[in-house]
Design an enzyme around this catalytic site. Structure first.
Site, PDB file in Angstrom:
ATOM      1  N   GLY A 262      20.817  -4.105  46.761  1.00 27.09           N
ATOM      2  CA  GLY A 262      21.648  -4.644  46.132  1.00 27.09           C
ATOM      3  C   GLY A 262      21.925  -6.315  46.243  1.00 27.09           C
ATOM      4  N   ASP A 263      20.981  -6.750  47.132  1.00 27.56           N
ATOM      5  CA  ASP A 263      20.938  -8.383  47.474  1.00 27.56           C
ATOM      6  C   ASP A 263      19.625  -8.603  47.799  1.00 27.56           C
ATOM      7  OD1 ASP A 263      21.581 -10.943  48.356  1.00 27.56           O
ATOM      8  OD2 ASP A 263      23.386  -9.974  49.137  1.00 27.56           O
ATOM      9  N   ASP A 264      19.145  -9.622  48.178  1.00 26.47           N
ATOM     10  CA  ASP A 264      17.892 -10.191  48.377  1.00 26.47           C
ATOM     11  C   ASP A 264      16.713  -9.345  49.001  1.00 26.47           C
ATOM     12  OD1 ASP A 264      18.506 -12.785  47.535  1.00 26.47           O
ATOM     13  OD2 ASP A 264      19.235 -13.144  49.663  1.00 26.47           O
ATOM     14  N   SER A 295      15.574  -5.636  42.523  1.00 24.81           N
ATOM     15  CA  SER A 295      16.994  -6.355  42.882  1.00 24.81           C
ATOM     16  C   SER A 295      17.500  -6.925  41.651  1.00 24.81           C
ATOM     17  CB  SER A 295      16.901  -7.278  44.068  1.00 24.81           C
ATOM     18  OG  SER A 295      18.227  -7.730  44.315  1.00 24.81           O
TER      19      SER A 295
END
Length: 484
Positions: A262-264, A295
């Site tokens: 959900g992020d890097d 992502s």
């Protein structure tokens, strides 16, 4: 059997009794066989260090029913096995089952091994995670001011620590924490799944991490780190579930990993504004290769935004990004200070991307209002080559800082196929300088084309880093299937 150099008599008796009752068995580098005899099973695994002694979590009262809390069992096991460090090290075997637990610490010369059918379930009770001080290079927690909940698996000031298995699972059960984050009801920063601090000779390999409350793997202020063969999966809209975040670390190798985040997928960091500048510990000598990233809202590899201690000598190659917002993103801003320099990226394949190249000099998140408005970051010698992308919305968004341009950008031999809904102008460049060669579509005027004879520019370093030469060995262990 001698188990310590100068043990107290009570410890000798207690340890000998426990050895007689529990399953503490010999491990060696020699493979005994896939199937043992008389109730024993053999397995082999790859590690930077083999261990002489092994015990099972069930020997310390662990119950793998997914309901019973095993925090005391993990803590007792690690405490007991820590005594074998001088005698060849130890391994805690987590057998098949679902092992609910709160946070527990690791020890030196120690391996945590997860069976392929073992699942460590993170407790959802905040009381099972002690609150610790914020990182000194951050000055506060990332979610809130003040302290932070300790990670599920934590270690500090360690030497020779391994977390591995044959693809056993850590499940952070993070939804409760994500909801608290969205609702603004967190009192402290969320726990990570794995955090190792002030340590050296670290291996994290061959495990699956699911649903972390926040970041998944966070080595910080550490060196000589190998992270390989791990799978990380979180919902693509879960908040801040970064995959692997090397932070103020030296000599790190990340390879053969699969990350849905959900992020890097990988975020390289080194401290936040005035706190990171004062702490002054860069991340350097980092190798990233053979990684797959998904992502939709973040980057394949992010450099920053917390980079105030500096980031240098990062080498990324042979990477696949699918349905990901950007490839390698540099995130910084006025007040960060520090630097990002000597970055080398090659052989990247991208499918469905918002941006291929993205550099941001206006990333304005600050820990407090005490940052120095004159602390300008230095971004220089950034090299990309041999990349292909398809279904792209925008080829490049490169935004330096007025009066502090990003310099030495080199892009070579890159083919970008724009998507159906691509921006009318594929490149947007401000306050940057550099060159390009063999790039389609043609970059902005601030990256002038040097012609086909320069298509081999943006050279990738030929000398190897020390961590690239570290080899794992095959270790073997016989483990009893049940207590006697």
């Amino acid at each position: 059997m001698e188990v310590s150099r100068n043990p107290k008599p009570s410890k000798i008796i207690g340890r000998l009794i426990l050895i007689a009752v529990l399953v503490v068995v010999s491990c060696s580098r020699e493979v005994v066989g896939r199937r043992g005899h008389n109730g024993w099973r053999s397995f082999d695994y790859s590690a930077i260090s083999c261990r002489r002694y092994t015990a099972s979590l069930t020997d310390f009262g662990g119950v793998g029913d997914g309901v019973t809390l095993n925090t005391d069992a993990f803590r007792t096991a690690v405490d007991f096995l820590s005594g074998f460090g001088p005698e060849g090290g130890s391994m805690l075997y987590v057998p098949p089952g679902k092992w609910l637990t709160g946070s527990f610490n690791l020890t030196s010369h120690f391996t945590l091994f997860l069976d392929q059918d073992a699942v460590i379930l993170a407790s959802q009770d905040e009381n099972d995670y002690p609150v610790i001080e914020p990182l000194p290079s951050y000055g506060r927690g990332r979610d809130t001011e003040g302290g932070r909940f300790i990670s599920l698996i934590f270690g500090t000031n360690l030497t020779d620590v391994i977390i591995t298995g044959n693809n056993g699972t850590l499940d952070g059960q993070g939804k409760l924490w994500w909801d608290k984050f969205h609702n603004g009801t967190l009192n402290y920063t969320r726990p990570y799944l794995i955090e190792i601090m002030y340590s050296e000779n670290i291996q994290i390999s061959n495990i699956t991490l699911l649903n972390s409350p926040s970041w998944n793997v966070h080595p910080v202020y550490s060196s000589d780190i190998i992270i390989e063969g791990i799978t990380i999966i979180a919902p693509t809209r879960s908040p801040n579930t970064d995959g692997i975040n090397p932070d103020s670390c030296t000599n790190t190798r990340i390879q053969d990993c699969y990350i849905v985040s959900g992020d890097d997928c990988i975020a390289v960091k080194s401290g936040w504004d005035e706190y990171g500048i004062a702490f002054g510990m860069p991340t350097k000598q980092l190798v990233i290769r053979r990684v797959t990233c998904i992502s939709p809202t973040s980057a394949m590899i992010a450099l920053g935004s917390e980079m105030s201690g500096g980031i240098e000598d990062v080498r990324a190659e042979d990477i696949l990004a699918i349905d990901t917002e950007s490839a390698v993103r540099i995130k910084t801003g006025v007040g960060r200070g520090g630097y990002v320099k000597d970055i080398y990226v090659r052989r990247v394949t991208m499918k469905t991307m918002k941006y291929v190249f993205w550099m941001t000099g206006n990333y304005g998140s600050h820990p407090d209002d005490k940052y120095d408005p004159n602390a300008f970051p230095v971004i220089e010698n950034i090299n990309y080559r041999d990349m292909v992308a398809e279904n792209v919305t925008m080829a490049g968004r490169l935004e330096g800082i007025s009066g502090d341009p990003f310099t030495g950008i080199c892009i070579s031999n890159v083919t970008i196929e724009m998507g159906q809904h691509a921006k009318r102008l594929p490149w947007n460049c401000t306050d940057i300088s550099g060159v390009s060669s063999g790039v389609v579509p043609q970059p902005c005027g601030l990256l002038p084309d040097q012609g086909p004879e320069k298509v081999t520019s943006c050279d990738f370093p030929t000398e190897t880093l020390p961590i690239e030469n570290v080899e794992v060995q095959t270790c073997a262990c016989r483990h009893k299937l049940r207590m006697v």
